[in-house]
Design a protein around this motif. Structure first.
Motif, PDB file in Angstrom:
ATOM      1  N   GLY A   1     -10.748   2.823  -2.907  1.00  0.00           N
ATOM      2  CA  GLY A   1      -9.547   2.567  -2.117  1.00  0.00           C
ATOM      3  C   GLY A   1      -9.317   3.752  -1.205  1.00  0.00           C
ATOM      4  O   GLY A   1      -9.456   4.898  -1.628  1.00  0.00           O
TER       5      GLY A   1
ATOM      6  N   LYS B   1       0.827  -1.207   0.000  1.00  0.00           N
ATOM      7  CA  LYS B   1       0.000   0.000   0.000  1.00  0.00           C
ATOM      8  C   LYS B   1       0.862   1.259   0.000  1.00  0.00           C
ATOM      9  O   LYS B   1       2.075   1.199   0.220  1.00  0.00           O
ATOM     10  CB  LYS B   1      -0.937  -0.015   1.222  1.00  0.00           C
ATOM     11  CG  LYS B   1      -2.059  -1.038   1.103  1.00  0.00           C
ATOM     12  CD  LYS B   1      -3.068  -0.655   0.012  1.00  0.00           C
ATOM     13  CE  LYS B   1      -4.226  -1.628  -0.112  1.00  0.00           C
ATOM     14  NZ  LYS B   1      -5.074  -1.346  -1.286  1.00  0.00           N
TER      15      LYS B   1
ATOM     16  N   ASP C   1     -10.309  -1.140   1.294  1.00  0.00           N
ATOM     17  CA  ASP C   1     -10.773  -1.240  -0.093  1.00  0.00           C
ATOM     18  C   ASP C   1     -12.215  -1.718  -0.054  1.00  0.00           C
ATOM     19  O   ASP C   1     -12.536  -2.671   0.650  1.00  0.00           O
ATOM     20  CB  ASP C   1      -9.938  -2.262  -0.885  1.00  0.00           C
ATOM     21  CG  ASP C   1      -8.628  -1.652  -1.409  1.00  0.00           C
ATOM     22  OD1 ASP C   1      -8.304  -0.512  -1.033  1.00  0.00           O
ATOM     23  OD2 ASP C   1      -7.947  -2.342  -2.192  1.00  0.00           O
TER      24      ASP C   1
ATOM     25  N   GLU D   1     -12.469  -3.943  -6.872  1.00  0.00           N
ATOM     26  CA  GLU D   1     -12.236  -2.712  -6.104  1.00  0.00           C
ATOM     27  C   GLU D   1     -12.946  -1.522  -6.742  1.00  0.00           C
ATOM     28  O   GLU D   1     -12.679  -1.159  -7.874  1.00  0.00           O
ATOM     29  CB  GLU D   1     -10.729  -2.430  -6.030  1.00  0.00           C
ATOM     30  CG  GLU D   1     -10.429  -1.167  -5.248  1.00  0.00           C
ATOM     31  CD  GLU D   1      -8.971  -0.725  -5.348  1.00  0.00           C
ATOM     32  OE1 GLU D   1      -8.099  -1.562  -5.626  1.00  0.00           O
ATOM     33  OE2 GLU D   1      -8.730   0.477  -5.153  1.00  0.00           O
TER      34      GLU D   1
HETATM   35 MG    MG Z   1      -6.422   0.867  -4.781  1.00  0.00          MG
END
Ligand code: MG
Ligand code: 4AD
Length: 481
Positions: free
Chosen positions: A407, A379, A396, A404
């Motif tokens: 985020g 990340k 997420d 996704e």
């Molecule tokens: Mg993302």
């Protein structure tokens, strides 16, 4: 005296029945015989077209000849209740002016279903189809709903810059912005390019996210959001990636990761409810199209009808669990054991692919999922480090069909921890001093997220390819129109 144009949307309200009006628009279709023509005229004001009744003998032969699919007309006539099936009202034409002809030999659109791939090749004309006008109308409604949601909750909209010197996500997927002569750029002695001589006196690129800047505003205005174009030079030729897409990024001071999740869930549900409340004509059209398309498939393979799918999201709260818990579920899942995932789950640290995300949502929990506490190594640098030393307060939001859709994270607020992380990742400090400064002066907990607007559009419209929910898609090897 010329009469003002009446929009076709107004004619459907029936207030104009019996009146003489002027409508203007483009011919979608026409049919008829030697005596009468029925012309479908559309002006984009609503999904429906208006039926124009043209008694052929009353008009010059050339006018009749010029009424072809794609031509533009101005029609003066009387609005009346329709005797025919399929429409409530129609316009009995008295005079017709052909504003723009469209050579039927050359006009690429016909009143039939064209493939979406073909329509992408004629991106300059695809607004004239039912499907793209429906998507365009939903897209507008969603933009409006985004601003309404935040305005109603006291957020301020912040315009963040499009040209930046930083890489928010740290993935190095930026489009360079430069005015240097590509054939003969100024160079340092070691052969590297001397960007100090470039337009901005430094290396610059198109932004991948407005987050770093919106965080600065957050540290004074408390509740802010940015909604702008973002650019990613990732070579992902998928149905869910664009090189240029729009992102909505709220940022809220004093919010923790839990409140961030609450906001994301409330936001998504608000947008979906708004579409159901305001775009039903378009949604029904898209749903019918989906049903037609899936007719040949066995029932078990058919997707949930669009409207049911949207209502389904509203019915339940999203499932919240940690990344580590998700890895456990995935490791023990049938497709992982049988080697059916393209990417094998290799324990903690595996970067989840959309096949894994969709398994969790569609097969395991059967509802949207919010995953939290990802490994810090997969990340971005700005996420709040958890006490365990391994994970960050990331989140997420995963959706059916999409994977996704959002985020986000709580942000690291500790100056030393953030600075150390920036150094570890070798992010140039001269790009980050101002961001770090907010952690020196009145630093407070805060959290935010990014919703990919086209991912939302994919979900709400049920379309299969992200290139069909943005007017002018940009993707590898394509920047036409
Ligand atoms: Mg993302
Ligand atoms: O997860 P991402 O990379 O997060 C950020 O950019 C953060 N700065 C957001 C924040 O915390 N303020 O991107 C956010 C979302 C993704 O979940 C996805 O919906 C969308 O942006 N997205 C894309 N949409 C279309 N095409 C692409 N290439 C996308 N990359 C990300």
């Amino acid at each position: 005296m010329s009469i003002q144009r009446t929009e076709i949307k107004q004619t459907l309200l029936k207030e104009t029945i019996g009146k003489d009006i002027v409508v203007k628009g483009w011919v979608r279709n026409h049919r008829g015989n030697n005596y009468v023509l029925f012309v479908s005229l559309n002006d984009g004001s609503c999904f429906e077209s208006l039926q124009i009744v043209v008694e052929i003998e009353k008009f010059a032969p050339q006018t009749i000849k010029n009424i072809t699919v794609g031509s533009a007309l101005s029609v003066f006539g009387t609005l009346q209740i329709s005797e025919g099936k399929g429409q409530a009202v129609e316009l009995q034409a008295k005079t017709i002016e052909v504003l723009g002809t469209a050579d039927p030999e050359k006009y690429p659109l016909q009143p039939k279903r064209h493939s979406l791939e073909f329509l992408r090749e004629i991106g300059h004309l695809r607004f004239r189809t039912n499907i793209f006008s429906a998507i365009t109308r939903i897209r507008h409604a969603m933009i409006y709903a985004v601003h309404t949601f935040f305005t109603e909750r006291g957020f301020y909209n912040i315009h963040t810059p499009i040209i930046t010197g930083s890489d928010c996500e740290g993935a190095g997927e930026m489009f360079r912005v430069s005015m240097l002569d590509p054939l003969n750029p100024p160079k340092h002695e070691d052969g590297s390019i001397d960007y100090s001589q470039d337009f901005f006196g430094k290396e610059t690129n198109l932004t991948v996210s407005g987050q770093l800047n919106v965080e600065l505003a957050c540290m004074a205005m408390s509740k802010v959001y940015t909604f702008g174009p973002t650019f990613r030079a990732e070579n992902s030729n998928t149905s869910r990636h664009l090189a240029e897409f729009w992102m909505i990024e709220p940022e809220v001071a004093f919010n923790t990761i839990t409140e961030n999740m609450d906001l994301a869930e409330e936001f998504l549900k608000y947008l979906i409810q708004y579409a159901l409340d305001n775009c039903m004509t378009e949604l029904l059209f898209l749903q019918n199209r989906q049903i037609q398309e899936e007719k040949g498939k066995p029932e078990a393979e058919r997707a949930m009808p669009l409207i049911e799918k949207l209502q389904f999201i509203l019915a339940d709260s999203f499932q919240r669990l940690t990344y580590t818990e998700a890895i456990d579920i995935l490791t023990n899942s049938k497709p992982n054991k049988k080697g059916q995932f393209k990417y094998e789950i290799k324990g903690f640290g595996t970067d989840l692919q959309s096949e894994h995300e969709r398994y969790l949502v569609e097969k395991h929990f059967k509802k949207p999922v919010i995953l939290t506490d990802y490994p810090k190594d997969i990340k971005a640098f700005y996420m709040k480090q958890n006490p365990d030393g391994n994970t960050v307060a990331a989140m997420d939001v995963l959706f059916p069909q999409i994977g996704e859709i959002i985020g986000g994270s709580e942000r690291e607020t500790d100056y030393t921890k953030l600075k150390t992380r920036i150094e570890e990742l070798k992010i140039p400090m001269e790009d980050m001093w101002w961001y770090l400064d907010t952690r020196r002066y009145g630093s407070v907990p805060h959290a935010g997220f990014g919703l990919g607007f086209e991912r939302l559009m994919l979900f709400v419209t049920g379309m299969g390819n992200i290139r069909d929910v943005i007017p002018f898609p940009r993707y590898p090897k394509n920047a036409d129109f």
